[in-house]
Design a protein around this motif. Structure first.
Motif, PDB file in Angstrom:
ATOM      1  N   PRO A   8       0.802  -1.037  -0.322  1.00  0.00           N
ATOM      2  CA  PRO A   8       0.058   0.126  -0.314  1.00  0.00           C
ATOM      3  C   PRO A   8       0.989   0.785   0.103  1.00  0.00           C
ATOM      4  CG  PRO A   8       0.177  -1.326   1.498  1.00  0.00           C
ATOM      5  CD  PRO A   8       0.477  -1.958   1.650  1.00  0.00           C
ATOM      6  N   TYR A   9       0.362   2.484  -0.582  1.00  0.00           N
ATOM      7  CA  TYR A   9       1.467   3.413  -0.822  1.00  0.00           C
ATOM      8  C   TYR A   9       0.832   4.474  -0.195  1.00  0.00           C
ATOM      9  CZ  TYR A   9       1.909   8.171  -2.426  1.00  0.00           C
ATOM     10  OH  TYR A   9       2.431   9.454  -2.168  1.00  0.00           O
ATOM     11  N   GLU A  10       1.813   4.915   0.648  1.00  0.00           N
ATOM     12  CA  GLU A  10       1.797   5.349   2.377  1.00  0.00           C
ATOM     13  C   GLU A  10       2.001   7.294   1.988  1.00  0.00           C
ATOM     14  OE1 GLU A  10       1.880   4.921   5.705  1.00  0.00           O
ATOM     15  OE2 GLU A  10       1.080   2.451   5.420  1.00  0.00           O
ATOM     16  N   ARG A  11       0.936   7.384   2.308  1.00  0.00           N
ATOM     17  CA  ARG A  11       1.288   9.495   1.988  1.00  0.00           C
ATOM     18  C   ARG A  11       1.805   9.990   2.820  1.00  0.00           C
ATOM     19  NH1 ARG A  11      -1.361  10.346  -2.646  1.00  0.00           N
ATOM     20  NH2 ARG A  11      -3.963   9.213  -2.860  1.00  0.00           N
ATOM     21  N   PRO A  12       3.283  10.331   3.040  1.00  0.00           N
ATOM     22  CA  PRO A  12       3.775  11.438   3.552  1.00  0.00           C
ATOM     23  C   PRO A  12       2.540  12.232   4.560  1.00  0.00           C
ATOM     24  CG  PRO A  12       3.885  12.645   1.687  1.00  0.00           C
ATOM     25  CD  PRO A  12       3.034  11.701   1.439  1.00  0.00           C
ATOM     26  N   ARG A  13       3.247  12.326   5.924  1.00  0.00           N
ATOM     27  CA  ARG A  13       2.295  13.192   6.961  1.00  0.00           C
ATOM     28  C   ARG A  13       2.148  14.901   6.347  1.00  0.00           C
ATOM     29  NH1 ARG A  13       2.539  10.260  11.962  1.00  0.00           N
ATOM     30  NH2 ARG A  13       1.738  12.401  13.256  1.00  0.00           N
ATOM     31  N   SER A  14       2.877  15.237   5.576  1.00  0.00           N
ATOM     32  CA  SER A  14       2.780  16.448   5.293  1.00  0.00           C
ATOM     33  C   SER A  14       1.456  16.940   4.572  1.00  0.00           C
ATOM     34  CB  SER A  14       3.962  17.101   4.432  1.00  0.00           C
ATOM     35  OG  SER A  14       3.931  16.269   3.120  1.00  0.00           O
ATOM     36  N   TYR A  15       1.017  15.296   3.743  1.00  0.00           N
ATOM     37  CA  TYR A  15      -0.219  15.312   2.805  1.00  0.00           C
ATOM     38  C   TYR A  15      -1.689  15.104   4.218  1.00  0.00           C
ATOM     39  CZ  TYR A  15      -3.601  13.096   0.126  1.00  0.00           C
ATOM     40  OH  TYR A  15      -5.022  12.985  -0.630  1.00  0.00           O
ATOM     41  N   ILE A 259      -7.990  13.896   4.951  1.00  0.00           N
ATOM     42  CA  ILE A 259      -8.075  13.755   6.671  1.00  0.00           C
ATOM     43  C   ILE A 259      -9.559  12.723   7.237  1.00  0.00           C
ATOM     44  CG2 ILE A 259      -6.281  15.236   7.311  1.00  0.00           C
ATOM     45  CD1 ILE A 259      -8.404  16.980   8.474  1.00  0.00           C
ATOM     46  N   GLY A 260     -10.733  12.160   6.068  1.00  0.00           N
ATOM     47  CA  GLY A 260     -11.698  11.747   6.613  1.00  0.00           C
ATOM     48  C   GLY A 260     -12.688  12.847   7.045  1.00  0.00           C
ATOM     49  N   SER A 261     -13.916  12.673   7.306  1.00  0.00           N
ATOM     50  CA  SER A 261     -14.769  13.456   7.196  1.00  0.00           C
ATOM     51  C   SER A 261     -14.971  13.104   8.745  1.00  0.00           C
ATOM     52  CB  SER A 261     -16.493  13.040   7.171  1.00  0.00           C
ATOM     53  OG  SER A 261     -16.807  11.271   7.138  1.00  0.00           O
TER      54      SER A 261
END
Length: 312
Positions: A8-15, A259-261
């Motif tokens: 799975p692709y891990e997005r950077p924390r800055s995202y 970040i999700g609802s």
């Protein structure tokens, strides 16, 4: 470290941090709405439907342009005629009826009290879920509801005889009714929004709502609703259209995507705090201890409802 093709692709924390910042900026922009409306009411002879008509008309080109761009860059929605009609009715409910009632309420009460009262709409969403979808309220959510409405009582009570309010009961009625209508919009549009995406859905809903809003303004005031006000009214209406409507709408949608609802709803709960601070600084509204405590309880109850709803 080399990742496999299946990892799975891990997005950077800055995202995610950028998503959180987007939600906070959107909450601040939305919080400015009541301040700008009260500024216009205090300085110029403008009523609720005239101001709302100008705001919607100025924001319309942005939503039409964005709807066109999204239609070219995203998959088609494939809605039948009945679904398009339903989408239009939902948009009219959320962005014409609810907005008009909100603007009307601000004629009578302060911006800080309006924001606290309006922010209880998640409790209405919860109640509509019980009535429409036969969902059960969890025991912990009863506590959240009690906390929320206790906060409303504390925030509302000191304002009954306040000189800052023209008619606190009438204003509160319109604002709470606005929150209820907005909850109907959210519940009614939930499924179509999930199919279309929040940005495209919002564009179409706003376009649909602009038609009855402008017609209402024309019926009540004629063409002078667009032509006869001082220049600052049009300037503030333009600011509301761009920086309090269009910009935060899409900023919030992108923040939710990142970040999700659930997280977004909790972060956005800081909105009433922004409004209270701005109302105190800009409009010189007086905030007492009980209204501050009531605001805190309302925010705590609303966050509790959102958090428990996501956990369930």
């Amino acid at each position: 470290m080399i990742l496999s093709a299946d990892a799975p692709y891990e997005r950077p924390r800055s995202y995610y941090w950028m998503g959180a910042l987007m939600v906070l900026v959107a909450a601040f922009c939305f919080a400015c709405k009541g301040i700008l409306i009260k500024m216009v009411y205090q300085e110029y002879p403008v009523d609720a439907i005239a101001l709302l008509s100008l705001r919607m008309l100025f924001s319309l080109p942005f939503y039409v342009t964005m709807a066109w761009w999204l239609s070219k860059t995203t998959p088609g929605e494939h809605l039948c005629a009945r679904e398009w009609l339903f989408l239009a009715l939902v948009g009219i409910t959320g962005y014409y009826v609810a907005s008009y009632l909100n603007f009307l309420g601000l004629v009578y009460i302060t911006a800080s009290l309006e924001r606290v009262l309006l922010f209880v709409y998640p409790t209405f969403v919860l109640g509509l879920g019980v009535v429409v979808f036969k969902r059960k309220i969890k025991p912990m959510q009863y506590g959240a509801l009690l906390l929320t409405y206790a906060g409303i009582a504390l925030a509302f009570w000191p304002n009954i005889n306040s000189d800052q309010q023209k008619d606190v009961f009438l204003g509160a009625f319109w604002v709470l009714l606005s929150g209820l209508v907005y909850a109907v919009y959210l519940v009614g549009g939930d499924r179509i929004m999930a199919r279309m995406g929040s940005q495209k859905f919002t564009c179409y809903a706003m376009i649909a709502a602009t038609v009855p809003t402008v017609l209402h303004g024309l019926i009540q005031h004629g063409w002078r609703v667009f032509l006869s006000y001082p220049a600052p009214v049009y300037g503030i209406s333009g600011i509301m259209a761009v920086f309090v409507t269009v910009f935060p709408t899409f900023l919030l949608a992108e923040g939710i995507r990142r970040i999700g609802s659930g997280n977004a709803s909790i972060l956005a709960s800081i909105g009433p705090i922004f409004t209270i601070v701005l109302a105190s600084v800009v409009l010189h509204e007086q905030i007492d201890f009980w209204q501050g405590l009531g605001t805190f309880l309302v925010l705590a109850g609303v966050c509790w409802i959102g958090w428990k709803g996501k956990k369930g």
